[in-house]
Scaffold this active site. Structure first.
Site, mmCIF file in Angstrom:
data_model
loop_
_atom_site.group_PDB
_atom_site.id
_atom_site.type_symbol
_atom_site.label_atom_id
_atom_site.label_comp_id
_atom_site.label_asym_id
_atom_site.label_seq_id
_atom_site.Cartn_x
_atom_site.Cartn_y
_atom_site.Cartn_z
ATOM 1 N N GLN A 192 15.654 -6.056 68.541
ATOM 2 C CA GLN A 192 14.276 -5.843 68.997
ATOM 3 C C GLN A 192 13.685 -4.563 68.384
ATOM 4 O O GLN A 192 14.274 -3.488 68.495
ATOM 5 C CB GLN A 192 14.257 -5.755 70.541
ATOM 6 C CG GLN A 192 12.883 -5.630 71.140
ATOM 7 C CD GLN A 192 12.027 -6.877 70.935
ATOM 8 O OE1 GLN A 192 12.473 -7.996 71.136
ATOM 9 N NE2 GLN A 192 10.788 -6.676 70.515
ATOM 10 N N LYS A 210 12.819 -13.667 76.161
ATOM 11 C CA LYS A 210 13.558 -14.387 75.108
ATOM 12 C C LYS A 210 14.851 -14.976 75.670
ATOM 13 O O LYS A 210 15.190 -16.123 75.396
ATOM 14 C CB LYS A 210 13.865 -13.439 73.935
ATOM 15 C CG LYS A 210 12.641 -13.184 73.059
ATOM 16 C CD LYS A 210 12.818 -12.028 72.085
ATOM 17 C CE LYS A 210 11.496 -11.769 71.349
ATOM 18 N NZ LYS A 210 11.497 -10.537 70.550
ATOM 19 N N ASP A 216 14.724 -13.724 62.891
ATOM 20 C CA ASP A 216 13.413 -13.071 62.806
ATOM 21 C C ASP A 216 12.830 -13.235 61.402
ATOM 22 O O ASP A 216 11.637 -13.006 61.190
ATOM 23 C CB ASP A 216 13.562 -11.568 63.093
ATOM 24 C CG ASP A 216 12.988 -11.188 64.450
ATOM 25 O OD1 ASP A 216 12.226 -11.989 65.017
ATOM 26 O OD2 ASP A 216 13.305 -10.086 64.917
#
Ligand code: NDP
Length: 297
Positions: A99, A55, A122
């Protein structure tokens, strides 16, 4: 019998990342800084560490700023929440991604709820999930957004098509169903309690499988000409002893004899997830700055 096409998610994702990158210079010029994505990694889970590294790399390649916060796996809830609060307040940060999975002693729902919804790239915050459900402007979870892009690229207008989403998680199945409903599909959500899944799948023009069970959906379950998006990532024993390989939730080789098109695993949905994360960061940056959304993303 039809011979299906493999949908090249890797190539589509590369193009999307490139398109995201083309918007960065104008944003930089207008705001005096590049869009910024902060990723928080707790602990040493090797798969999570690989995701976070890729990422960061993709963010920098798109010309955006990447901030990484690596925390020990015994970090306290309070310290993690303090970092989220600091990132919420930092104007150089447009997107915050914590995460998952988090260690057991951390309340992940509380952490996600603490993220500023405007920076929730997200799309897991209840505010964004709610906005998606009522059809308001939202940040949409990256994986289902990527699936929708591949479907629209392949099929064009989705209105009126029968879509079956297998799996009802908050990160894949539920937002996927909302997106397909917004495209005027007739949506069925299937899950572990669905009766006669095979018959449910057989009537679908579109099948999205996000289950986590290797090759569960067999080729002869699929309607001839259907478009199949395989979200599953399952590691199984490889042909050579000691080796493993990745397979999806759909038996791809069998499916190709029936479907119009299917995403491969790997190389289908996976690369779209990171590309959509960059897209969401760019969009969040524009919205936070009061600039119109970048077009065509
Ligand atoms: P979850 O475990 O949260 O959800 C799985 C869903 O599948 C549940 O809704 C479950 O039903 C349903 N299910 C389980 N068994 C069956 C069955 N026999 N028949 C029908 N439905 C069943 O998983 P996620 O949504 O997080 O992930 C799903 C898959 O997608 C995984 O393989 C994951 O690795 C992959 N994934 C891939 C991503 C990518 O970037 N490509 C990103 C995210 C996930 P119930 O609710 O009834 O238990």
């Amino acid at each position: 019998m039809t011979t299906g096409k493999l949908i090249d998610g890797k190539a589509f994702a590369a193009q999307l990342r490139e398109r995201v990158g083309t918007y960065v210079p104008a944003f930089h010029q207008a705001q005096g800084r590049a869009p910024g994505l902060a990723v928080v990694l707790v602990g040493e889970d090797p798969a999570s560490a690989v995701y976070v590294r890729s990422k960061g790399k993709a963010t920098r390649e798109a010309g955006m700023e990447s901030f990484e916060h690596r925390l020990q796996d015994d970090v306290s809830q309070g310290d993690l929440m303090a970092i989220v609060a600091q990132l919420n307040a930092d104007d150089a940060v447009d997107g915050i991604l914590v995460q998952l999975p988090l260690p057991d002693h951390i309340d992940d729902k509380a952490v996600i709820a603490a993220i500023d919804p405007a920076k929730d790239v997200d799309g897991f915050h209840v505010v964004n999930a709610g906005r998606l459900a009522v059809g308001e402007e939202a940040l949409v979870p990256c994986t289902p957004l990527g699936c929708l892009m591949l479907l629209k690229d392949h099929l064009g207008d989705l209105a009126g098509l029968d879509a079956v989403v297998i799996g009802r998680s908050n990160i894949v199945g539920k937002p996927m169903a909302q997106l397909l409903l917004q495209e005027s599909c007739t949506v069925t959500m299937a899950h572990s309690r669905t009766r006669d899944l095979e018959a449910v799948v057989r009537r679908a023009d579109i099948v999205v499988a996000g289950v986590g069970r290797a090759e569960m959906v067999r080729g002869d379950w699929l309607k001839p000409g259907a478009t199949v998006i395989d979200v599953g990532i399952n590691r199984v024993a490889g042909a050579q002893e000691g080796k493993t390989r990745l397979v999806g939730d759909v038996a791809t080789a069998e499916a190709l004899a029936h479907v119009g098109a299917i995403t491969p695993v790997p190389g289908g949905v996976g690369p779209m997830t990171i590309a959509c994360l960059l897209r969401n960061t760019l969009v969040a940056a524009h919205r936070r700055a009061g600039m119109p959304d970048p077009e065509g993303l």
